[in-house]
Design an enzyme around this catalytic site. Structure first.
Site, PDB file in Angstrom:
ATOM      1  N   PHE A  32     -11.314  21.365  25.834  1.00  0.00           N
ATOM      2  CA  PHE A  32     -12.362  19.830  26.098  1.00  0.00           C
ATOM      3  C   PHE A  32     -13.186  19.866  24.530  1.00  0.00           C
ATOM      4  CE2 PHE A  32     -16.687  19.063  27.428  1.00  0.00           C
ATOM      5  CZ  PHE A  32     -16.315  17.530  27.683  1.00  0.00           C
ATOM      6  N   HIS A  41     -13.763  32.152  19.674  1.00  0.00           N
ATOM      7  CA  HIS A  41     -13.139  31.430  20.786  1.00  0.00           C
ATOM      8  C   HIS A  41     -11.887  30.612  20.479  1.00  0.00           C
ATOM      9  CE1 HIS A  41     -13.129  29.184  24.499  1.00  0.00           C
ATOM     10  NE2 HIS A  41     -13.070  27.881  23.786  1.00  0.00           N
ATOM     11  N   SER A  83      -8.708  27.728  26.344  1.00  0.00           N
ATOM     12  CA  SER A  83     -10.103  27.230  26.951  1.00  0.00           C
ATOM     13  C   SER A  83      -9.974  26.138  27.984  1.00  0.00           C
ATOM     14  CB  SER A  83     -11.034  26.559  25.880  1.00  0.00           C
ATOM     15  OG  SER A  83     -12.285  26.200  26.078  1.00  0.00           O
ATOM     16  N   MET A  84     -10.380  24.843  28.150  1.00  0.00           N
ATOM     17  CA  MET A  84     -10.255  24.052  29.165  1.00  0.00           C
ATOM     18  C   MET A  84      -8.709  23.894  29.387  1.00  0.00           C
ATOM     19  SD  MET A  84     -11.074  20.170  30.109  1.00  0.00           S
ATOM     20  CE  MET A  84      -9.672  19.615  28.849  1.00  0.00           C
ATOM     21  N   ASP A 139     -16.700  36.125  22.168  1.00  0.00           N
ATOM     22  CA  ASP A 139     -16.413  34.588  22.496  1.00  0.00           C
ATOM     23  C   ASP A 139     -17.709  33.739  22.620  1.00  0.00           C
ATOM     24  OD1 ASP A 139     -15.744  32.200  23.334  1.00  0.00           O
ATOM     25  OD2 ASP A 139     -13.865  32.791  24.295  1.00  0.00           O
TER      26      ASP A 139
END
Length: 256
Positions: free
Chosen positions: A25, A224, A93-94, A194
């Site tokens: 995202f 991250h 991530s997303m 993260d």
């Protein structure tokens, strides 16, 4: 609309083993390009699409939602499945949430899933405010380039459009409800530090899926965006081993 540097989608025609990569995202394909290029160098067929609303300016993301992002990766999966004998999913991530939903819904079309710092929850306090706040404030400061490596830079938005954030929150809730439907082999690589996604997200994923083949690794030297960080090479090597093991198993099972 001009794309940000490095935000272009990436594709490579290779073997009958395909890999679909999903970026995060407010990010772009740039964050996963080294991963994608590494897989392509191994001779695999690779697709790394640009999700709608990403890679240009944050105002464009404001006009999209999770359904648009999911439709894009779902379409890419269908196309890879048409050309390849096996398809593996990778996500950051997303992008990990999108990959998990594909795995839950597409079943046998997915041979395995490799995730880096998957996100499946939304910060509770911020989540409570979003339903109203998104109508009052168009955006909020974002967090990109969470990278420990000196000089590391992620191409993405420094503002988070709140309508899109609200849609992301809905996606995460949906994915959490569908995790028990994920049965494919799973590789998860989580950064010890993260600043974007809490470690409990990985715990939730690993404890909720129905997969019996689950491997988890902790990345000690990256933040991250680990795919652009100190542990990037380890991510590539672990993904190679994961795909090779499963592809070899299928070949032996099929007797070919």
């Amino acid at each position: 609309m001009l794309l940000l540097p490095g935000a272009e989608p990436f594709t490579h025609e290779g073997s009958a083993i395909g890999v679909l990569l999903c970026h995060g995202f407010t990010g772009s394909p740039q964050s996963l390009r080294p991963w994608a290029e590494h897989l392509a160098a191994q001779g695999l067929t690779v697709s790394l699409p640009l999700l709608p609303g990403h890679g240009t300016r944050w105002q464009d993301l404001q006009r999209t939602g999770w359904q648009d992002w999911y439709a894009t990766v779902d379409r890419e999966l269908r196309e890879l499945s048409r050309r390849c004998d096996q398809v593996f999913l990778c996500g950051l991530s997303m992008g990990g949430a999108l990959a998990l939903r594909l795995a839950a819904r597409r079943g046998a079309a997915v041979s395995g899933v490799a995730l880096v710092n998957p996100a499946v929850t939304f910060p509770r306090f911020k989540g409570y405010a979003l339903p109203l706040l998104r109508f009052l404030v168009p955006s909020a400061p974002g967090l990109i380039s969470d990278i420990a490596k000196g000089g590391g830079r992620e191409t993405g938005y420094e503002r988070v459009p709140l309508h899109a954030a609200y849609s992301t929150r809905a996606l995460f809730a949906l994915v959490r409800s569908e995790l028990p439907q994920v049965t494919q082999p799973l590789l998860v690589l989580r950064s010890r530090v993260d600043h974007v996604v809490p470690p409990t997200d990985t715990v939730l994923v690993v404890s909720s899926v129905s997969s019996t083949d689950v491997t988890e690794h902790v990345l000690e030297s990256s933040y991250h965006v680990a795919t652009l960080d100190h542990d990037a090479e380890r991510i590539f090597q672990e993904t190679d081993a994961f795909i090779t093991r499963l592809a070899t198993r299928k070949t032996a099972r099929d007797g070919t």
